[in-house]
Enzyme design. Structure first.
Site, mmCIF file in Angstrom:
data_model
loop_
_atom_site.group_PDB
_atom_site.id
_atom_site.type_symbol
_atom_site.label_atom_id
_atom_site.label_comp_id
_atom_site.label_asym_id
_atom_site.label_seq_id
_atom_site.Cartn_x
_atom_site.Cartn_y
_atom_site.Cartn_z
ATOM 1 C CE1 TYR A 154 -4.039 1.457 -0.305
ATOM 2 C CE2 TYR A 154 -3.238 2.843 1.695
ATOM 3 C CZ TYR A 154 -4.442 2.434 0.796
ATOM 4 O OH TYR A 154 -5.484 3.484 0.513
ATOM 5 C CE LYS A 161 -7.115 6.409 0.454
ATOM 6 N NZ LYS A 161 -8.038 7.209 -0.376
ATOM 7 C CG LEU A 193 -10.224 1.020 -12.829
ATOM 8 C CD1 LEU A 193 -10.560 -0.178 -13.854
ATOM 9 C CD2 LEU A 193 -10.893 2.404 -13.354
HETATM 10 P P1 NAD Z 1 -12.318 3.635 -8.319
HETATM 11 O O1 NAD Z 1 -11.208 3.496 -9.209
HETATM 12 O O2 NAD Z 1 -13.751 3.007 -8.669
HETATM 13 O O3 NAD Z 1 -12.294 5.151 -7.871
HETATM 14 C C1 NAD Z 1 -11.433 6.063 -7.717
HETATM 15 C C2 NAD Z 1 -11.961 7.336 -8.691
HETATM 16 O O4 NAD Z 1 -10.629 8.395 -8.348
HETATM 17 C C3 NAD Z 1 -11.602 7.228 -10.078
HETATM 18 O O5 NAD Z 1 -13.294 7.452 -10.255
HETATM 19 C C4 NAD Z 1 -10.836 8.050 -10.663
HETATM 20 O O6 NAD Z 1 -11.579 8.515 -11.837
HETATM 21 C C5 NAD Z 1 -11.032 9.038 -9.642
HETATM 22 N N1 NAD Z 1 -9.532 9.963 -9.933
HETATM 23 C C6 NAD Z 1 -8.387 9.659 -10.020
HETATM 24 N N2 NAD Z 1 -7.571 10.631 -10.250
HETATM 25 C C7 NAD Z 1 -8.495 11.744 -10.274
HETATM 26 C C8 NAD Z 1 -8.295 12.989 -10.629
HETATM 27 N N3 NAD Z 1 -6.974 13.509 -10.897
HETATM 28 N N4 NAD Z 1 -9.415 13.743 -10.678
HETATM 29 C C9 NAD Z 1 -10.689 13.405 -10.510
HETATM 30 N N5 NAD Z 1 -10.763 12.103 -10.209
HETATM 31 C C10 NAD Z 1 -9.621 11.238 -10.037
HETATM 32 O O7 NAD Z 1 -11.843 2.950 -6.993
HETATM 33 P P2 NAD Z 1 -12.551 3.038 -5.462
HETATM 34 O O8 NAD Z 1 -11.781 1.830 -4.681
HETATM 35 O O9 NAD Z 1 -13.969 3.267 -5.591
HETATM 36 O O10 NAD Z 1 -11.836 4.293 -4.786
HETATM 37 C C11 NAD Z 1 -12.452 5.536 -4.260
HETATM 38 C C12 NAD Z 1 -11.813 5.890 -2.780
HETATM 39 O O11 NAD Z 1 -12.086 4.791 -1.849
HETATM 40 C C13 NAD Z 1 -10.488 6.116 -3.037
HETATM 41 O O12 NAD Z 1 -10.171 7.362 -2.213
HETATM 42 C C14 NAD Z 1 -9.898 4.949 -2.273
HETATM 43 O O13 NAD Z 1 -8.531 5.305 -1.929
HETATM 44 C C15 NAD Z 1 -10.928 4.637 -1.276
HETATM 45 N N6 NAD Z 1 -10.862 3.260 -0.854
HETATM 46 C C16 NAD Z 1 -10.940 2.106 -1.357
HETATM 47 C C17 NAD Z 1 -10.723 0.830 -0.960
HETATM 48 C C18 NAD Z 1 -10.810 -0.274 -1.696
HETATM 49 O O14 NAD Z 1 -10.409 -1.325 -1.361
HETATM 50 N N7 NAD Z 1 -11.182 -0.260 -2.979
HETATM 51 C C19 NAD Z 1 -10.652 0.660 0.448
HETATM 52 C C20 NAD Z 1 -10.677 2.059 1.243
HETATM 53 C C21 NAD Z 1 -10.751 3.285 0.567
#
Ligand code: NAD
Length: 254
Positions: A154, A161, A193
């Site tokens: 990570y 984060k 993704l």
């Molecule tokens: P995801 O890929 O579906 O979403 C990530 C989003 O970030 C995408 O829509 C992408 O277009 C956007 N993004 C990236 N760079 C950008 C920019 N410069 N401007 C605007 N948008 C931008 O993946 P996710 O897992 O749904 O992630 C959403 C949030 O949840 C993130 O902050 C991620 O760190 C957090 N998160 C994810 C998990 C997991 O296991 N998937 C766990 C905890 C937290």
């Protein structure tokens, strides 16, 4: 009466139907919210637009949170749409090579990009929406336990984060006098993704599912339901918090 009836929210971070932001959007829509969406670029617009339209959204606009000019254009369009009651920040990015191997190998540029897109973007988005958010408004960001503990691969995203979680507290202090709340949800691992960019993510998923008290991994809609709580008046006395939605994984020791 639904929990988000007569409330209007901006969702930043839907990439496709697997996005956590999409789970949050569906839960908010079920509770009566009217939603506006942003998408990062034209190729993602193809996925985001039909999803947003399926929730009767009338404002679907581009926004790159790493570009001040893009945030400014987004603000202008949202301003025409009308005042906001909540904002969802579900955005993160790090270079693939920085989500693999040793943290010590992170390049200066890789560190800058991860912190800019994944942490500073919350500050910039809050600033862009200041004045658009009505009193009683709520901002929710998405974080992960890798901010608190070392998680293999990570790496720089854990540091980003940690900065995001600290930013939540500082923003909560700044915006509290306007009666705007800022909180984060620390979600357990979910196959999205972005998650695919983390090496051995499936191992992370399996480990969390086995070790969590609920003995499974969390689902997007469960994060969505918790977001409804933080975005609605149910949590009117809560700000600056990191709320774990991870089937209890974070509380386990050996
Ligand atoms: P995801 O890929 O579906 O979403 C990530 C989003 O970030 C995408 O829509 C992408 O277009 C956007 N993004 C990236 N760079 C950008 C920019 N410069 N401007 C605007 N948008 C931008 O993946 P996710 O897992 O749904 O992630 C959403 C949030 O949840 C993130 O902050 C991620 O760190 C957090 N998160 C994810 C998990 C997991 O296991 N998937 C766990 C905890 C937290």
């Amino acid at each position: 009466m639904k929990l988000l009836e007569n409330k209007r929210g901006l969702v930043v971070g839907v990439a496709n139907a697997h996005s956590i932001a999409w789970g949050i959007s569906q839960a908010c829509h079920q509770q009566g919210a009217e939603l506006a969406f942003t998408y990062l670029n034209e190729s993602l617009e193809k996925r985001v637009r039909p999803l947003a339209e399926s929730l009767n959204s009338t404002l679907i606009i581009p926004c790159d949170v790493a570009q001040d000019s893009s945030l400014q254009q987004m603000r202008e369009q949202v301003e025409k749409w009308g005042p906001l009651d909540f904002v969802v920040h579900a955005v993160a990015f790090a270079q693939r090579e920085d989500l693999d191997g040793r943290f010590i190998d992170t390049s200066r540029e890789g560190f800058r990009i991860a912190l800019d897109v994944s942490a500073y973007s919350l500050v910039a988005l809050a600033k862009a929406c200041e004045g658009l958010l009505r009193p009683g408004g709520s901002i929710v960001a998405l974080t992960y336990y890798g901010a608190q503990k070392v998680m293999r691969n990570y790496n720089v995203m854990g540091v980003a984060k940690a900065a995001l979680e600290a930013s939540v507290r500082y923003l909560a202090a700044d915006m509290g006098p306007q009666n705007i709340r800022v909180n984060a949800i620390s979600a357990g691992p979910i196959k999205t993704l972005s998650a695919k960019g983390i090496r051995d993510f499936n191992d992370m998923l399996r480990h969390a599912g086995e070790k969590a008290p609920l003995q499974r991994n969390v689902e997007c809609m469960e994060v969505g339901k918790s977001a409804v709580y933080l975005l609605s008046d149910l949590s009117s006395g809560v700000t600056g918090e990191v709320h774990y939605v991870d089937c209890g994984y974070n509380l386990m020791g050996m």
